[in-house]
Each structure stands twice: as structure tokens, then as C-alpha cells.
Enzyme design. Sequence first.
Site, short mmCIF file in Angstrom:
data_model
loop_
_atom_site.label_atom_id
_atom_site.label_comp_id
_atom_site.label_asym_id
_atom_site.label_seq_id
_atom_site.Cartn_x
_atom_site.Cartn_y
_atom_site.Cartn_z
N CYS A 46 -6.33 -6.30 -7.04
CA CYS A 46 -6.15 -5.85 -5.66
C CYS A 46 -5.43 -6.90 -4.83
O CYS A 46 -4.85 -6.60 -3.81
CB CYS A 46 -7.50 -5.50 -5.04
N HIS A 47 -5.46 -8.14 -5.31
CA HIS A 47 -4.79 -9.20 -4.54
C HIS A 47 -3.27 -9.05 -4.65
O HIS A 47 -2.53 -9.67 -3.92
CB HIS A 47 -5.25 -10.56 -5.05
N TYR A 85 0.84 -1.19 0.00
CA TYR A 85 0.00 0.00 0.00
C TYR A 85 0.88 1.25 0.00
O TYR A 85 0.61 2.20 -0.72
CB TYR A 85 -0.91 -0.01 1.22
N GLU A 140 0.43 -17.02 -10.21
CA GLU A 140 1.09 -16.01 -11.05
C GLU A 140 2.59 -16.10 -10.93
O GLU A 140 3.33 -15.44 -11.64
CB GLU A 140 0.60 -14.62 -10.63
N ASN A 190 -12.99 -0.32 -5.34
CA ASN A 190 -12.79 -1.24 -6.46
C ASN A 190 -13.90 -1.14 -7.51
O ASN A 190 -14.74 -2.02 -7.61
CB ASN A 190 -12.73 -2.69 -5.91
#
Length: 113
Positions: free
Chosen positions: A55-56, A24, A84, A47
Amino acid sequence: MCASFNDHVYDIVKQIPAGCVATYGQVAALAGKPRNARAVGYALHANPEPGVIPCHRVVFRDGSLAPGFAFGGPDRQRALLRSEGVTFVEPCERGNAGAPGLRVDLSRCQWHA
DNA sequence: CCTGTGACTGAAC
DNA sequence: CGTTCAGCCACAG
């Protein structure tokens, strides 16, 4: 851009490449407010474009997500990030205890603007 | 325009 | 080591 700080956050988060994560504070700094990490969380909470804003990939300074506010739960996040190519650090790493539970290996996967 | 609230962060007890 | 306090800033009512 005359967009609100909120929009800047979305734009930055959308620029985060797969296999990497940003904190953040990192996003806030890129947005121009290194002290405004809260606004980043607020922005992601709004969002307006779910599925478009990863956002993850935005995690705490410790590498953890907001338990309870994660898009589906910490388990979902771990599976997604791991899918990912993000590396996770199990408890007992980073020298010693540190933060409990799972957290992203910021030392290896923290996004570099 | 002012008040309240908040997906944060770092420091202190 | 775990919890609490305070500061920062933006958005919504």
C-alpha cells in the site's frame, strides 16, 4: 472474476513492481472505475493482506501518502520506497512550490500498467 | 433497501 | 498560496 471491486484493487496493487508507484486514480482506472479513487483508499484501508499489499506504493495524485494512515508514518514510507529505488522530489521542485513535504517523483517512478 | 462514511480528485474562493 | 465545496462510487451497518 466475480470478486468485488475491492479485490480488483488488491490484485492491481500487488502487481505494482518495486521502484514504482501508482496513484489511487491510476489503480481505480485499472480496476475499471477511474472515478472511484476513494474506493481504492477504502480497499487499502481494509488491507486484508498486510505485507502482501504494498500500500505504500500507492500514493496521492501529488505523490504523497495519507499522513497518519501510512503503514507506519511518512518517514517509514520514504525509507521503504527509497529502498526500492523510488525517486523522491524535495520541496521547490516541479517548477515551484507545489505540494509541501516529500512526494514521489511521479514523472520518473509512476507505474505503467 | 437505505444511510453513513471514506487512504480521492479537481475546481473554486 | 491555503482552505473549502462538491461529485464520484463501493463497503458496512
